[in-house]
Design a protein around this motif. Sequence first.
Motif, PDB file in Angstrom:
ATOM      1  N   ASP A 139       1.590   3.760  -3.402  1.00  0.00           N
ATOM      2  CA  ASP A 139       1.295   5.198  -3.389  1.00  0.00           C
ATOM      3  C   ASP A 139       2.547   6.012  -3.677  1.00  0.00           C
ATOM      4  OD1 ASP A 139      -1.306   4.520  -2.712  1.00  0.00           O
ATOM      5  OD2 ASP A 139      -1.093   5.076  -0.591  1.00  0.00           O
TER       6      ASP A 139
ATOM      7  N   ASN B 171       3.391   8.243  -7.365  1.00  0.00           N
ATOM      8  CA  ASN B 171       3.757   9.654  -7.347  1.00  0.00           C
ATOM      9  C   ASN B 171       5.129   9.879  -7.996  1.00  0.00           C
ATOM     10  OD1 ASN B 171       3.199  12.416  -6.509  1.00  0.00           O
ATOM     11  ND2 ASN B 171       4.928  12.107  -5.103  1.00  0.00           N
TER      12      ASN B 171
ATOM     13  N   LYS C 269       0.829  -1.201   0.000  1.00  0.00           N
ATOM     14  CA  LYS C 269       0.000   0.000   0.000  1.00  0.00           C
ATOM     15  C   LYS C 269       0.871   1.263   0.000  1.00  0.00           C
ATOM     16  CE  LYS C 269      -3.442   2.903   0.916  1.00  0.00           C
ATOM     17  NZ  LYS C 269      -3.179   4.078   0.122  1.00  0.00           N
TER      18      LYS C 269
END
Length: 147
Positions: free
Chosen positions: A117, A121, A113
Amino acid sequence: MSPEEYFDKAKSTLNLPKETKLTSAYAFGLIPDQLAQLVINGIKTGATSAYDLYEKDEPLPKIGEYDVILDGNNNPICITYTNSVEIKLFNDVDAEHAFKEGEGDKSLKYWRKVHKDFFENEYRNEGSTFNPQTSKMVLEHFHVIYK
């Protein structure tokens, strides 16, 4: 103290050969102070970087390298020695590596997780797209030799 001065002090203290080279000095991710503390405490003994985001002339980590870990203010806090390096697809990273990263509850679910993320980015910032099925990761394992 600069990373080079810090490394020179460590070489002297540890009686490392004079020709021993510092490979790099860096801070970890978005929360460098917290992650550096995990390294100092021996909880974080692994790191992940995106293979695809290395510059053409930027070398990958290698076994036997020495790195200075910096805090959020770029102050040296410890020196690590690289034990192993491997390249795997994001989805192939296993629970052992997630545990060695030492973050959160140390589970693979947490690792996936947070890193998904983060890499989404990072890839976006480089004008690329992160895909967990095809994006290659550089998995590094290390230990602290000086703090």
